[in-house]
Write a protein that holds these residues in place. Structure first.
Motif, PDB file in Angstrom:
ATOM      1  N   UNK A 265       0.727  -1.197  -0.093  1.00 14.49           N
ATOM      2  CA  UNK A 265      -0.183   0.086  -0.097  1.00 14.49           C
ATOM      3  C   UNK A 265       0.837   1.184   0.128  1.00 14.49           C
ATOM      4  N   UNK A 266       0.666   2.053  -1.111  1.00 12.88           N
ATOM      5  CA  UNK A 266       1.498   3.428  -1.065  1.00 12.88           C
ATOM      6  C   UNK A 266       0.647   4.460  -0.806  1.00 12.88           C
ATOM      7  N   UNK A 267       0.774   5.263   0.412  1.00  6.55           N
ATOM      8  CA  UNK A 267      -0.017   6.337   0.830  1.00  6.55           C
ATOM      9  C   UNK A 267       0.759   7.540   0.626  1.00  6.55           C
ATOM     10  N   UNK A 268      -0.175   8.574   0.041  1.00  9.58           N
ATOM     11  CA  UNK A 268       0.663   9.651  -0.149  1.00  9.58           C
ATOM     12  C   UNK A 268      -0.265  10.861   0.757  1.00  9.58           C
ATOM     13  N   UNK A 269       0.321  11.613   1.700  1.00 11.99           N
ATOM     14  CA  UNK A 269      -0.426  12.706   2.476  1.00 11.99           C
ATOM     15  C   UNK A 269       0.374  13.801   2.464  1.00 11.99           C
ATOM     16  N   UNK A 270      -0.295  14.882   3.032  1.00 16.50           N
ATOM     17  CA  UNK A 270       0.571  16.123   3.002  1.00 16.50           C
ATOM     18  C   UNK A 270       1.224  16.293   4.244  1.00 16.50           C
ATOM     19  N   UNK A 271       2.547  16.890   4.046  1.00 15.31           N
ATOM     20  CA  UNK A 271       3.289  16.930   5.085  1.00 15.31           C
ATOM     21  C   UNK A 271       2.993  17.431   6.587  1.00 15.31           C
ATOM     22  N   UNK A 272       1.928  18.063   6.621  1.00 21.77           N
ATOM     23  CA  UNK A 272       1.364  18.233   7.990  1.00 21.77           C
ATOM     24  C   UNK A 272       0.563  17.205   8.650  1.00 21.77           C
ATOM     25  N   UNK A 273       0.260  16.241   7.627  1.00 23.28           N
ATOM     26  CA  UNK A 273      -0.522  15.072   8.125  1.00 23.28           C
ATOM     27  C   UNK A 273       0.358  13.736   8.305  1.00 23.28           C
ATOM     28  N   UNK A 274       1.546  13.955   8.236  1.00 24.24           N
ATOM     29  CA  UNK A 274       2.699  12.806   8.361  1.00 24.24           C
ATOM     30  C   UNK A 274       2.600  11.917   9.881  1.00 24.24           C
ATOM     31  N   UNK A 275       2.474  12.836  10.923  1.00 21.78           N
ATOM     32  CA  UNK A 275       2.299  12.023  12.190  1.00 21.78           C
ATOM     33  C   UNK A 275       1.229  11.459  12.415  1.00 21.78           C
ATOM     34  N   UNK A 276      -0.068  12.007  11.974  1.00 21.97           N
ATOM     35  CA  UNK A 276      -1.365  11.147  12.034  1.00 21.97           C
ATOM     36  C   UNK A 276      -1.270   9.911  11.081  1.00 21.97           C
ATOM     37  N   UNK A 277      -0.747  10.174  10.033  1.00 22.47           N
ATOM     38  CA  UNK A 277      -0.567   8.844   8.824  1.00 22.47           C
ATOM     39  C   UNK A 277       0.174   7.889   9.674  1.00 22.47           C
ATOM     40  N   UNK A 278       1.362   8.210  10.337  1.00 24.13           N
ATOM     41  CA  UNK A 278       2.364   7.153  10.845  1.00 24.13           C
ATOM     42  C   UNK A 278       1.696   6.603  11.761  1.00 24.13           C
ATOM     43  N   UNK A 279       0.647   6.912  12.706  1.00 19.53           N
ATOM     44  CA  UNK A 279       0.158   6.316  13.776  1.00 19.53           C
ATOM     45  C   UNK A 279      -0.894   5.413  13.070  1.00 19.53           C
ATOM     46  N   UNK A 280      -1.409   5.890  12.332  1.00 21.95           N
ATOM     47  CA  UNK A 280      -2.593   4.938  11.492  1.00 21.95           C
ATOM     48  C   UNK A 280      -2.011   3.645  11.048  1.00 21.95           C
ATOM     49  N   UNK A 281      -0.827   3.994  10.101  1.00 17.57           N
ATOM     50  CA  UNK A 281      -0.130   2.875   9.626  1.00 17.57           C
ATOM     51  C   UNK A 281       0.349   1.962  10.394  1.00 17.57           C
ATOM     52  N   UNK A 282       1.076   2.238  11.498  1.00 16.30           N
ATOM     53  CA  UNK A 282       1.769   1.381  12.441  1.00 16.30           C
ATOM     54  C   UNK A 282       0.760   0.474  13.047  1.00 16.30           C
ATOM     55  N   UNK A 283      -0.585   1.043  13.160  1.00 18.96           N
ATOM     56  CA  UNK A 283      -1.731   0.088  13.916  1.00 18.96           C
ATOM     57  C   UNK A 283      -2.021  -1.016  12.907  1.00 18.96           C
ATOM     58  N   UNK A 284      -1.452  -1.022  11.812  1.00 16.97           N
ATOM     59  CA  UNK A 284      -1.964  -2.053  10.766  1.00 16.97           C
ATOM     60  C   UNK A 284      -1.012  -2.907  10.117  1.00 16.97           C
ATOM     61  N   UNK A 285       0.355  -2.300  10.175  1.00 17.14           N
ATOM     62  CA  UNK A 285       1.649  -3.099   9.530  1.00 17.14           C
ATOM     63  C   UNK A 285       2.648  -2.767  10.549  1.00 17.14           C
ATOM     64  N   UNK A 286       3.358  -4.057  10.368  1.00 20.97           N
ATOM     65  CA  UNK A 286       5.112  -3.964  11.237  1.00 20.97           C
ATOM     66  C   UNK A 286       5.944  -3.490  10.376  1.00 20.97           C
TER      67      UNK A 286
END
Length: 356
Positions: free
Chosen positions: A6-27
């Motif tokens: 899965x390749x996910x592109x988000x704005x720089x301002x949303x990086x922290x939120x995206x990282x938290x979500x992604x970390x909850x679904x994959x290692x």
């Protein structure tokens, strides 16, 4: 391991939120900057987690400038990544982790977005679609007329009615009115095209109603209902796992193409009663495929958008199926009608009764 990249592109301002979500679904995931103030995450996600991951990303970043998600099939991963037994809930608390039963049923299903992508092209009314429907019906009709089972199977491999049939069951499960409308229009157009072609063929050639391949399409037995239910369930199961479309098409076509072709031949040759019986088999098979398809989609974890719509459509299909079962049971209980030839060679209808 059944997984997706899965390749996910988000704005720089949303990086922290995206990282938290992604970390909850994959290692395992990677992060890299891309132009225009965006950040890209690449992560290997177990197939069973794709549905919830995409839903959570959509909830959090829908409308964000530059946000996009790309899902790709993964053939192999080294070093190996153990599948997650439990999915960590998101920090927002909006999504609950799936139960063990949900994980068991959804571990091999491709995501809803992938199902939409797989089925989209087959719902377009194009000349190629109508041509494959006509050719499939023509091959099936000629194969049944000559009693060649292998030719009938060859017609099924073309599988022109796969897309709209799967889409009908999928639309009912999701409660997607637009998808259901498109699938009904495409399927109805295909059936009418096949009936018209085989009707003209029946007018041009001799049709023997006693050929087993044709005669079997005029009598509906409980075994035919079981076959159609099995075809619908097996077709949806294979389709939801991303199996070969030819394989899925054979499962669906075995219950749809032959009765359509038989009905057209009978109507064209002047045997209207037998034509209506073949259409009754077609209707029974179509209802069974939808009933089994909805149940299988639900078992596979396809999430309905509105349970009221889904349950209402399912109950309608189920009531129609029970009505058909009652008609078939009544014919068996009180004596059915089967076409025969008497000693003089004259075609007639004789009632068959159960032994006392």
């Amino acid at each position: 391991m059944s997984a997706r990249l899965v390749e996910i592109i988000v704005p720089d301002a949303q990086v922290a939120s995206a990282k938290l979500i992604i970390a909850g679904h994959c290692s395992r995931f990677w992060q890299e900057p891309v132009p225009d103030g965006l950040e890209k995450f690449s992560c290997v996600v177990p197939s069973r987690s794709i549905e919830q991951l995409i839903a959570e990303l959509d909830d959090n970043f829908q409308g964000a400038e530059g946000f996009s998600v790309l899902v790709l099939q993964v053939e192999a991963v080294l070093p190996e990544i153990p599948e997650l037994e439990e999915i960590t809930p998101s920090p927002s608390g909006k999504h609950k982790p799936p139960s063990r039963l949900e994980v068991f049923f959804t571990r091999d299903r491709i995501s809803t977005n992938e199902l939409y992508d797989d089925i989209e092209a087959s719902l377009e009314l194009r000349p190629n679609y109508l041509l494959t429907v006509i050719l499939s019906a023509l091959i099936a009709a000629l194969g049944m007329r000559s009693g060649q089972t292998a030719v009938v199977i060859g017609a099924m491999i073309i599988a022109p009615l796969l897309g709209p049939t799967m889409a009908m069951a999928m639309a009912a499960t999701l409660g997607d009115k637009a998808l259901g409308r498109r699938s009904m229009i495409t399927l109805s157009t295909g059936i009418l095209a096949a009936l018209l072609l085989t009707f003209l063929l029946g007018m041009a050639i001799d049709v023997d109603p006693l050929v087993p391949e044709l005669r079997n399409r005029t009598i509906v037995h409980p075994a035919d209902i079981a076959l159609a239910l099995a075809c619908g369930a097996a077709g949806v199961l294979a389709f939801s796992q991303g199996a070969s479309l030819a394989l899925v098409g054979v499962m669906i076509a075995v219950a749809l193409v032959p009765p359509i072709a038989a009905a057209g031949l009978f109507f064209g040759s002047g045997e209207a009663v037998l034509g209506y019986k073949a259409l009754f088999l077609l209707a029974t098979n179509l209802v069974c495929i939808n009933v089994a398809g909805i149940v299988t989609f639900l078992v596979q974890g396809l999430p309905p958008r509105n349970w009221r719509i889904t349950s209402g459509i399912f109950l309608i299909w189920l009531v129609i199926l029970l009505l058909f079962v009652g008609l078939i049971g009544g014919r068996i209980a009180f004596g059915g009608s089967e076409p025969i030839f008497d000693n003089s060679g004259t075609f007639s209808i004789r009632a068959t009764k159960l032994p006392e």
